[in-house]
Enzyme design. Sequence first.
Site: not given
Ligand code: NAD
Length: 349
Positions: A125, A151, A155
Amino acid sequence: MQKILLTGGAGYIGSHTAIYLLEHGYDVVIVDNLSNASRKAVDAIKNITRKSFKFYRADVRYKTALYKVFRENKIDAVVHFAGLKAVGESVDKPLMYYDNNLKSTVALLNVMKAYNVTRVVFSSSATIYADPDSRLYNEKTTKVARATNAYGTTKVMQEYILEDTVNGAEFSDAGGLKVMSLRYFNPIGAHESGDIGENPNGIPNNLAPYITQVLVGRREYLSVFGDDYDTPDGTCIRDYIHITDLAIGHTLALKYLFSLTGAHFDAINLGSGKGSSVFEVIKSFEKAAGAEVPYKITGRRAGDLPETVADVQKAKNILGFVTTHTLDDGTLDSLNWQQKHPNGFEELD
Ligand code: NAD
Ligand code: UDP
């Protein structure tokens, strides 16, 4: 056909990447514990693509569950999306965040090692850049530092875990671990069908889902977190990247990893390279909706930086990645999903 394991593949970014991969000649396997996703997202991926794939409801922290997935599927590479991501919650519950995000990455790497799977794309991120002197974030020159919240720190730490493992000897017999850490800026938009999109639990933390919920009448008004920043219109500037462009970025990262032989670690920004202010995002949504977005200016949100924009040169040079969607495409698609499904996946019952 290459088989890609998507941890967290039922979530917002994972589900859109799954669709893109399935529609571009890859087989996918999804593992998700549904802690922040709906089973209906998995059904939506199947309905949109008309392709079948395996879904495991399992927690990536637990190696026994992962062994089963790797035993039953010949995995060629992994995209590791699984993780908790709410900044505010992570400040209140740091242990929960360290436990979930760090344990899952360590368990995944151990099981990959056991099965000689050496390629992984990681969801990092822009939040790992903690350099108040920088506005255009460059992978090399912008400082990565201890983040302002747990958080973000998970990362930073996960990137270190991955990089150390690339440099260590544990994957040597398998040919060396190859990692691409993708540092996302601000995802926006939804699949063009409007049948899958961002589906946050409770009150949205992020700007786009908050505005779409205002526009469908679920919330009264948007709180704009400060209009007194040192930016042209006083509101914060972010780099919004369409979810389909993000999905394409993951596919290019996988292709790049498949072209490598030895151990390798790289971190690359995925953004559009263009900054938009909160007021510009509001205007773009108003154009998409043909209606005003009611808002009130409230105080600044703790931890917000005035401007974060991706330097996109490295993504272009190494992956050949350039975005093709605009902010207007993103707001239109986010709104389309929300209007078709005002209550997200809940109403598909
Ligand atoms: P999201 O919450 O929609 O997706 C993450 C998924 O991981 C969820 O479906 C959740 O149920 C699953 N999950 C969490 N912990 C788990 C575990 N221990 N075992 C199995 N499944 C698990 O989030 P997103 O927006 O799709 O983000 C995906 C990734 O990208 C994350 O790692 C997030 O930190 C990173 N990210 C997101 C953003 C954003 O703004 N959306 C920005 C930068 C980075
Ligand atoms: N923002 C806002 N009101 C909201 C949510 C966000 O004014 O209800 C602003 C926030 O201050 C930031 C921008 O919108 O400047 C993007 O915020 P978001 O939480 O979506 O992303 P991040 O802060 O992680 O870049």
